[in-house]
Write a protein that holds these residues in place. Structure first.
Motif, PDB file in Angstrom:
ATOM      1  N   UNK A 272       0.781  -1.278  -0.028  1.00  0.00           N
ATOM      2  CA  UNK A 272      -0.125  -0.097  -0.063  1.00  0.00           C
ATOM      3  C   UNK A 272       0.726   1.375   0.130  1.00  0.00           C
ATOM      4  N   UNK A 273       2.113   1.140   0.697  1.00  0.00           N
ATOM      5  CA  UNK A 273       2.832   2.583   0.783  1.00  0.00           C
ATOM      6  C   UNK A 273       3.396   2.749  -0.723  1.00  0.00           C
ATOM      7  N   UNK A 274       3.843   1.784  -1.284  1.00  0.00           N
ATOM      8  CA  UNK A 274       4.313   2.061  -2.756  1.00  0.00           C
ATOM      9  C   UNK A 274       3.300   2.298  -3.664  1.00  0.00           C
ATOM     10  N   UNK A 275       1.981   1.684  -3.588  1.00  0.00           N
ATOM     11  CA  UNK A 275       0.840   2.362  -4.470  1.00  0.00           C
ATOM     12  C   UNK A 275       0.673   3.686  -4.040  1.00  0.00           C
ATOM     13  N   UNK A 283      -4.131   2.057  -3.227  1.00  0.00           N
ATOM     14  CA  UNK A 283      -3.317   2.143  -2.151  1.00  0.00           C
ATOM     15  C   UNK A 283      -4.486   2.143  -0.652  1.00  0.00           C
ATOM     16  N   UNK A 284      -5.477   2.606  -1.022  1.00  0.00           N
ATOM     17  CA  UNK A 284      -6.304   2.773   0.388  1.00  0.00           C
ATOM     18  C   UNK A 284      -7.131   1.382   0.594  1.00  0.00           C
ATOM     19  N   UNK A 285      -7.580   0.673  -0.548  1.00  0.00           N
ATOM     20  CA  UNK A 285      -8.367  -0.542  -0.322  1.00  0.00           C
ATOM     21  C   UNK A 285      -7.165  -1.632   0.251  1.00  0.00           C
ATOM     22  N   UNK A 286      -5.918  -1.469  -0.292  1.00  0.00           N
ATOM     23  CA  UNK A 286      -5.111  -2.426   0.245  1.00  0.00           C
ATOM     24  C   UNK A 286      -4.599  -2.174   1.673  1.00  0.00           C
ATOM     25  N   UNK A 287      -4.668  -1.164   2.216  1.00  0.00           N
ATOM     26  CA  UNK A 287      -4.267  -0.796   3.426  1.00  0.00           C
ATOM     27  C   UNK A 287      -5.615  -1.168   4.090  1.00  0.00           C
ATOM     28  N   UNK A 311      -0.375   1.569  11.295  1.00  0.00           N
ATOM     29  CA  UNK A 311      -0.719   2.820  11.472  1.00  0.00           C
ATOM     30  C   UNK A 311       0.499   3.660  10.827  1.00  0.00           C
ATOM     31  N   UNK A 312       1.423   3.247  10.871  1.00  0.00           N
ATOM     32  CA  UNK A 312       2.659   3.824  10.356  1.00  0.00           C
ATOM     33  C   UNK A 312       2.647   4.097   8.752  1.00  0.00           C
ATOM     34  N   UNK A 313       2.117   2.905   8.121  1.00  0.00           N
ATOM     35  CA  UNK A 313       2.053   3.222   6.836  1.00  0.00           C
ATOM     36  C   UNK A 313       0.494   3.980   6.300  1.00  0.00           C
ATOM     37  N   UNK A 314      -0.289   3.858   7.322  1.00  0.00           N
ATOM     38  CA  UNK A 314      -1.446   4.919   7.117  1.00  0.00           C
ATOM     39  C   UNK A 314      -1.076   6.269   7.134  1.00  0.00           C
ATOM     40  N   UNK A 315       0.012   6.492   8.166  1.00  0.00           N
ATOM     41  CA  UNK A 315       0.355   7.925   8.221  1.00  0.00           C
ATOM     42  C   UNK A 315       1.192   8.438   6.951  1.00  0.00           C
ATOM     43  N   UNK A 316       1.826   7.456   6.226  1.00  0.00           N
ATOM     44  CA  UNK A 316       2.715   7.797   5.320  1.00  0.00           C
ATOM     45  C   UNK A 316       1.965   8.205   4.108  1.00  0.00           C
ATOM     46  N   UNK A 317       0.617   7.141   3.823  1.00  0.00           N
ATOM     47  CA  UNK A 317      -0.225   7.169   2.690  1.00  0.00           C
ATOM     48  C   UNK A 317      -1.034   8.457   2.874  1.00  0.00           C
ATOM     49  N   UNK A 318      -1.606   8.821   4.061  1.00  0.00           N
ATOM     50  CA  UNK A 318      -2.267  10.021   4.401  1.00  0.00           C
ATOM     51  C   UNK A 318      -1.446  11.133   3.845  1.00  0.00           C
ATOM     52  N   UNK A 319      -0.167  11.251   4.358  1.00  0.00           N
ATOM     53  CA  UNK A 319       0.579  12.507   4.172  1.00  0.00           C
ATOM     54  C   UNK A 319       0.898  12.489   2.717  1.00  0.00           C
ATOM     55  N   UNK A 320       0.937  11.499   1.971  1.00  0.00           N
ATOM     56  CA  UNK A 320       1.213  11.684   0.489  1.00  0.00           C
ATOM     57  C   UNK A 320      -0.274  12.210  -0.075  1.00  0.00           C
ATOM     58  N   UNK A 321      -1.395  11.979   0.416  1.00  0.00           N
ATOM     59  CA  UNK A 321      -2.550  12.616  -0.047  1.00  0.00           C
ATOM     60  C   UNK A 321      -2.766  14.107   0.196  1.00  0.00           C
ATOM     61  N   UNK A 322      -2.062  14.513   1.015  1.00  0.00           N
ATOM     62  CA  UNK A 322      -2.130  15.875   1.657  1.00  0.00           C
ATOM     63  C   UNK A 322      -3.074  16.115   3.012  1.00  0.00           C
ATOM     64  N   UNK A 327      -2.645  12.169   8.849  1.00  0.00           N
ATOM     65  CA  UNK A 327      -1.391  11.460   9.125  1.00  0.00           C
ATOM     66  C   UNK A 327      -0.505  11.549  10.426  1.00  0.00           C
ATOM     67  N   UNK A 328      -0.916  12.740  11.127  1.00  0.00           N
ATOM     68  CA  UNK A 328      -0.289  12.810  12.484  1.00  0.00           C
ATOM     69  C   UNK A 328      -1.165  11.994  13.360  1.00  0.00           C
ATOM     70  N   UNK A 329      -2.401  11.774  13.479  1.00  0.00           N
ATOM     71  CA  UNK A 329      -3.135  10.885  14.189  1.00  0.00           C
ATOM     72  C   UNK A 329      -2.600   9.403  13.892  1.00  0.00           C
ATOM     73  N   UNK A 330      -2.432   8.815  12.585  1.00  0.00           N
ATOM     74  CA  UNK A 330      -2.029   7.516  12.415  1.00  0.00           C
ATOM     75  C   UNK A 330      -0.703   7.720  13.099  1.00  0.00           C
ATOM     76  N   UNK A 331       0.425   8.611  12.751  1.00  0.00           N
ATOM     77  CA  UNK A 331       1.727   8.207  13.295  1.00  0.00           C
ATOM     78  C   UNK A 331       1.712   8.449  14.706  1.00  0.00           C
TER      79      UNK A 331
END
Length: 510
Positions: A272-275, A283-287, A311-322, A327-331
């Motif tokens: 998901x992080x690479x997607x 990416x979202x569905x995979x996560x 949660x770590x990867x969810x933070x990365x993916x959320x930050x990539x989407x702006x 992202x901070x909540x997941x991190x």
């Protein structure tokens, strides 16, 4: 390499009439044959004879300990001496003290703890006598047992224990030697457990860590062998550092396709992080699938580890989407869960980076600076926090501090030991240049922005590019994982290192 021994230097110098310095250096591994003195020095006592003379002056227990010390590589401590020699701590202290007095053992101070080593020539002599005495197997088995016990003090986790780096770092050479002995005896499950417990000490040389995992996985198999798959999960981090797209792809596929649910969570999260970095909707569905499997794991440390990963990867993916607040909540959730585990894993570095960059992008550089301190405490060889400090200070207008931090990061990045780190650093210099009012340089660097190692930093780069009114030209992150992409990243990395050299020179940085 000759430990400053006058006789060894004299004999090496005598050989220079027929051997080049390179040939002398290559021959030092068999130094007793190389430095026997030759025909012109038959009356001169040879190097081996000199050591024989010293050896025969030792008491029997001193001779026995010197042979045992031949099993060590680099430095060692008294606990290791006692364990490998099979003697009490007190006896180890007395015997080592005696060998120091006779100039056969050297004492060194490392982080407040006494450590010891043999001169290389003495070590080669001790190894030879260990083998001649028929004791090599027994002693090397004890050596393996001791360093395995050290490694097993740390979790055999899906992601390496950061604290182990400081505790096990001085013993890296002996851990590697213990691994090689286990491998030579085909004790691959033992080798895997040792490598898992001590994996973090191999992060400063990623290719070495990858090679060791490759060997373990090849011999253990990957169908349902849990230690092997935990090693694959750790290897993924090193493949990220070396920008190996096919290695990354191999790792997440092996984990995703494993019959063990814990491994599946990690494989899906990695995918998901690479997607997400590539901007793909899947990416979202995979996560979500990873979170669903994680929720059905039985309670325990593995379930918590999987939650940290998700949660770590969810933070990365959320930050990539702006979506910076998300992202901070997941991190933050990842950090809380990590505390429950009782150790800081390498995943913490991802969470800290997400939180720090999101803080910068939401106008909170002070929080970013606080988080940068966590990197310094973790003592990571590659994530020092200097890139965060440089950008934060630049945003705050504290330009001297920003320059100092950027310079510190550049000294690491320009070595090229980690692919794409130069791209990180050029973005840092772009932020610094923008704060200095040199928007032309900032725009030039951002326009040619490569693939930053941290996708969060990449998001910051896009924001800076928008602020400067430029469009980044290099979009290799959008391409599929392939050999072509790997080649493109390596070419771009080489270009970025050359550009970084130029920028450092322009600024007068060493």
């Amino acid at each position: 390499r000759l430990d400053g021994m006058p006789l060894a230097i004299e004999l090496a110098a005598a050989r220079s009439s027929v051997l080049s310095p390179e040939e002398l250096l290559a021959g030092i591994e068999d130094r007793f044959a190389l430095l026997h003195g030759g025909r012109r020095r038959q009356r001169q006592r040879t190097l081996e004879a000199t050591l024989d003379w010293s050896y025969h002056l030792l008491e029997g227990d001193e001779q026995a300990l010197l042979r045992v010390l031949g099993a060590f590589v680099g430095t060692f401590d008294l606990d290791a001496v006692a364990a490998v020699a099979g003697v009490s701590h007190g006896v180890a202290v007395d015997l080592v003290d005696s060998l120091i007095a006779k100039s056969l053992v050297v004492r060194e101070q490392t982080s407040g703890r006494a450590r010891f080593r043999l001169f290389e020539t003495t070590a080669a002599y001790a190894q030879q006598h260990l083998a001649d005495a028929g004791e090599a197997r027994t002693v090397r088995d004890r050596h393996l047992d001791h360093y395995l016990s050290l490694a097993l003090r740390h979790p055999l986790a899906m992601s390496a224990d950061i604290a182990a780096r400081a505790l096990l770092g001085p013993d890296k050479a002996n851990l590697a030697a213990a691994f090689e002995w286990a491998a030579s005896q085909q004790q691959w499950p033992t080798a895997a457990r040792l490598l898992l417990g001590a994996f973090t000490v191999f992060h400063d040389h990623p290719t070495e860590g990858i090679e060791l995992v490759d060997r373990c996985v090849t011999h253990l198999g990957t169908d349902d062998h849990d230690p092997a798959m935990r090693l694959v999960s750790n290897r993924w981090t090193l493949h990220l550092l070396t920008s190996d797209p096919l290695g990354i792809q191999t790792d997440y596929r092996l984990l995703r396709d494993s019959p063990i649910a814990l491994h599946q969570v990690y494989g899906l999260a990695m995918l998901s992080v690479h997607l997400g970095v590539a901007g793909r909707p899947a990416a979202h569905a995979t996560l979500e699938q990873a979170f669903d499997i994680q929720g059905r794991l039985p309670p325990g440390p593995d379930k918590t580890q999987a939650a940290v990963m998700c949660n770590t990867i969810a933070g990365v993916v959320a930050s990539e989407r702006g979506e910076f607040e998300t992202a901070i909540a997941h991190a933050t959730a990842a950090g809380t869960l990590q505390d429950e585990l009782g150790f800081e894993s390498e995943m913490s570095l991802f969470s800290w980076m997400t939180s720090a960059i999101c803080a910068l992008m939401t106008g909170d550089p002070n929080t970013a600076l606080e988080i940068a301190g966590d990197f310094a405490a973790a003592d990571s060889p590659f994530a020092t926090g200097d890139e965060i400090r440089a950008i934060a200070y630049a945003e705050m207008g504290q330009l001297e501090l920003a320059r100092d931090s950027a310079h510190a990061h550049a000294r690491i990045a320009v070595t090229g030991r980690v692919q794409q780190q130069a791209s990180d650093c050029l973005l840092v210099i772009a932020a610094l240049s923008n704060a200095e009012g040199d928007t032309a340089t900032a725009a030039r660097l951002v326009a040619n922005m490569g693939i930053c190692r941290h996708s969060e930093l990449h998001a910051y780069g896009r924001q800076l590019a928008a602020q400067l009114g430029v469009s980044p030209q290099h979009q290799a992150t959008q391409r599929r994982l392939s050999t072509d992409m790997g080649d493109a990243v390596r070419r771009k990395t080489a270009e970025d290192i050359e550009t970084l050299h130029h920028e450092m020179s322009r600024r007068g940085w060493q």
